[in-house]
Design an enzyme around this catalytic site. Structure first.
Site, PDB file in Angstrom:
ATOM      1  N   ASN A  47     -25.452 -40.588 -51.739  1.00  0.00           N
ATOM      2  CA  ASN A  47     -24.312 -41.490 -51.842  1.00  0.00           C
ATOM      3  C   ASN A  47     -24.153 -41.979 -53.280  1.00  0.00           C
ATOM      4  O   ASN A  47     -24.120 -41.136 -54.191  1.00  0.00           O
ATOM      5  CB  ASN A  47     -24.286 -42.578 -50.752  1.00  0.00           C
ATOM      6  CG  ASN A  47     -25.487 -43.467 -50.628  1.00  0.00           C
ATOM      7  OD1 ASN A  47     -26.577 -43.010 -50.331  1.00  0.00           O
ATOM      8  ND2 ASN A  47     -25.313 -44.759 -50.814  1.00  0.00           N
ATOM      9  N   ASP A  48     -24.066 -43.262 -53.520  1.00  0.00           N
ATOM     10  CA  ASP A  48     -23.594 -43.806 -54.795  1.00  0.00           C
ATOM     11  C   ASP A  48     -24.183 -43.146 -56.049  1.00  0.00           C
ATOM     12  O   ASP A  48     -25.403 -42.971 -56.143  1.00  0.00           O
ATOM     13  CB  ASP A  48     -23.976 -45.291 -54.922  1.00  0.00           C
ATOM     14  CG  ASP A  48     -23.767 -46.075 -53.649  1.00  0.00           C
ATOM     15  OD1 ASP A  48     -23.251 -45.520 -52.679  1.00  0.00           O
ATOM     16  OD2 ASP A  48     -24.139 -47.250 -53.637  1.00  0.00           O
ATOM     17  N   PRO A  49     -23.333 -42.912 -57.065  1.00  0.00           N
ATOM     18  CA  PRO A  49     -23.874 -42.583 -58.387  1.00  0.00           C
ATOM     19  C   PRO A  49     -24.545 -43.828 -58.950  1.00  0.00           C
ATOM     20  O   PRO A  49     -24.040 -44.941 -58.766  1.00  0.00           O
ATOM     21  CB  PRO A  49     -22.613 -42.240 -59.203  1.00  0.00           C
ATOM     22  CG  PRO A  49     -21.495 -42.943 -58.513  1.00  0.00           C
ATOM     23  CD  PRO A  49     -21.860 -43.017 -57.063  1.00  0.00           C
TER      24      PRO A  49
END
Ligand code: DQQ
Length: 561
Positions: A47-49
């Site tokens: 998921n998130d960078p």
């Protein structure tokens, strides 16, 4: 050929095949929707960078990763490095649970390059099963290792920030990159929530060790938990990016927040009053979920960084899957990163412009062009000669008059509803025209990206849609097939044309209208329109004839290993 002709063929083909009977091998299921040039690791959930940065000639991309499977859980910071933002070398995870302050997860955070010291990272540690969150500090074991492979968590410093009295400690996460302020402090934001209010808490530190919360959040609004806040300056003079600490006279600020309740993001342009530690959005920026977005599609938990080697501000964003967790378990992977985008202020100063980084062009292979192609109402033309499921398409649609534009009903405030109602196949006046991506031969499946122009009192309203409703023959109500849409703020009466760029990559169509004014990323899973069985068409379904000028490239695969 006429569109109606194709649609009749689609109906015949569907009735003959009685829907989708293709039996796919496990190998096909795993492979056929994997991207060729959008970042994804070989397997598992992402998921998130996190903590993107450029340091000593190397770009670093960390990201939330489950080393054990393709659904969210066991979260660590995976780590990849690159010299061109496109081809990546995957390293060992950099941050993983190992201490009481991050035993239950190493969640999102950001990197800061400290003058004279080098990069350090602040991230959120989860300390118990109740999801209590604290902020933690980590630094490279060997700052001279060009790839910064190993990271250490000094025990004496951690956790570096805990939620104070009266704060919601399970809604306290995602520290930003720190900026240095003239008042002699490092400053960061941490996302939070109190009752219904989402907020960005501001912390000050003189030494990067002891952090003191400011009396009030830098900004807040009534829209639930704020995840992954990002506050940065943008120049009023051209495209040059600014570093977080640059206090340029000729700058505005951007505050972006990711809304946990709706899993959408919005940003405002505004003024950061450094002395008061307050951010105030401009009155031209709506401060809520129907405000401005980097992307009106599947794009979340984004994070920007300043690249000093090219003076750009670059943005990363996570594009989740739109299928079901069970499908992701079968595939063995889930989540991609959008193509990194350069970002700058539009000349109107009312919005940002986002555009794929130039380095992406290095993957362009065979090129085809179509010039001055006329399309009457109901006509479409195939774009031949490129790899249709892995392509970069740039196209301009021109028209000679807007007289035929449909009347705009002021009750149409939500572009997504409007797009769902007036899809690509519903005849219009000026538009719908655009491209059909990941289309099967007889259009049993396709993802149209298109414009539709309306006449409102004294102005025209331009709608951009990326419509996944007919993207796949799989008719699973749990698959998310939205008709994503956004309005494009452009004086179309003056220009009499609209431009579109779409990055097509097997299960993602990432589109940029009018040079990056309005952008939409869709995730789709065609069953017939896969690999060389996919097609790209240009089409017009409006009564106003249009002229098409197009360039398209086959895209080579990025090296990510
Ligand atoms: N994802 C992380 C959190 C963040 C959320 C956990 C946003 O830190 O708030 O994986 O997608």
């Amino acid at each position: 050929m006429a569109l109606t002709h194709y649609l009749v063929l689609a109906a015949i083909s569907l009735s003959l095949s009685n829907g989708l009977e293709a039996v796919q091998s496990e190998h096909e299921i795993t492979r056929m929707h994997r991207t060729g040039y959008h970042f994804q690791p070989p397997r598992n959930w992402i998921n998130d960078p996190n903590g993107p940065m450029y340091y000593n000639g190397v770009y670093h991309l960390f990201y939330q990763y489950n080393p054990n499977g393709s659904t969210w859980g066991n979260i660590v910071w995976a780590h990849s490095v690159s010299t061109d933002l496109i081809n990546w070398k995957i390293l060992e995870p950099a941050i993983y649970p190992s201490k009481p302050f991050d035993k239950f997860g190493c969640w999102s955070g950001s990197a800061t390059i400290l003058p004279g010291k080098g990069p350090v990272i602040l991230y959120t540690g989860v300390i118990d099963n109740d999801n209590t969150q604290v902020q933690c500090y980590i630094e490279p074991q060997d700052p001279f290792d060009p790839l910064l492979r190993k990271w250490v968590k000094p025990d004496e410093l951690n956790p570096i920030i805990v939620a104070g009295k009266g704060m919601n400690k399970t809604k306290f996460r995602d520290p930003t990159t720190a900026w240095w302020s003239k008042d002699g402090h490092w400053k960061i934001l941490v996302g939070g929530k109190w009752k219904r209010k989402g907020m960005a808490h501001l912390y000050n530190s003189k030494d990067f060790v002891k952090w003191v919360r400011a009396k009030h959040p830098i900004h807040s609004a009534d829209n639930g938990m704020w995840e992954c806040p990002d506050l940065f300056p943008v120049s009023l003079r051209g495209r040059k990016g600014l570093d977080y600490s640059e206090e340029e006279k000729h700058a505005k600020h951007v505050l972006k927040v990711s809304l946990d309740d709706t899993r959408t993001e919005y940003y405002t342009l505004g003024t950061y009053f450094t002395k008061k530690d307050k951010y105030v959005p401009d009155n031209t920026s709506e401060d809520g979920s129907s405000g401005l977005r980097y992307d009106y599609g599947n794009f979340y938990a984004s994070k920007s960084f300043f690249d000093p080697s090219t003076n750009r501000r670059i943005l990363w964003g996570w594009a989740n899957e739109s299928d079901k967790p069970n499908d992701d378990i079968r595939k063995g992977w889930a989540g991609i990163q959008a193509i990194p985008r350069s970002l700058w202020l539009d000349s109107t100063r009312k919005q940002l412009i986002l555009w794929p980084v130039d380095e992406l062009k290095s993957l362009r292979g065979k090129e085809v062009t179509m010039t001055n192609l006329k399309l009457q109402k109901g006509e479409l033309a195939k774009v031949d000669g490129v790899t249709p499921a892995q392509a970069d398409v740039e196209v301009t649609f021109s028209f000679s008059s807007l007289h035929r534009a449909e009347a705009y009903d002021p009750s149409w405030v939500n572009p997504q509803d409007l797009c769902a109602q007036k899809g690509s196949m519903v005849e219009g006046g000026v538009g719908p025209f655009g491209i059909l991506t990941l289309a099967s031969k007889y259009l049993e499946e396709f993802t149209p990206v298109f414009f539709r122009i309306f006449q409102a009192p004294g102005k025209h309203v331009v709608l951009l849609c990326s419509d996944a409703q007919r993207s796949s023959l799989v008719d699973d109500p749990l698959w998310y097939k939205p008709a994503f849409a956004g309005f494009v703020d452009v004086d179309v009466a003056a220009s009499k044309n609209l431009s579109l760029r779409s990055l097509i990559d097997h299960s993602v169509v990432e589109s940029f209208a009018e040079g990056g004014k309005t952008n939409i990323l869709s995730r789709v899973y065609p069953q017939l329109a896969v690999m060389d069985q996919a097609h790209v068409f240009v089409f017009n379904n409006g009564t106003e004839p249009i002229t098409v000028d197009l360039k398209a490239w086959s895209m080579n695969a990025a090296t990510i290993s």
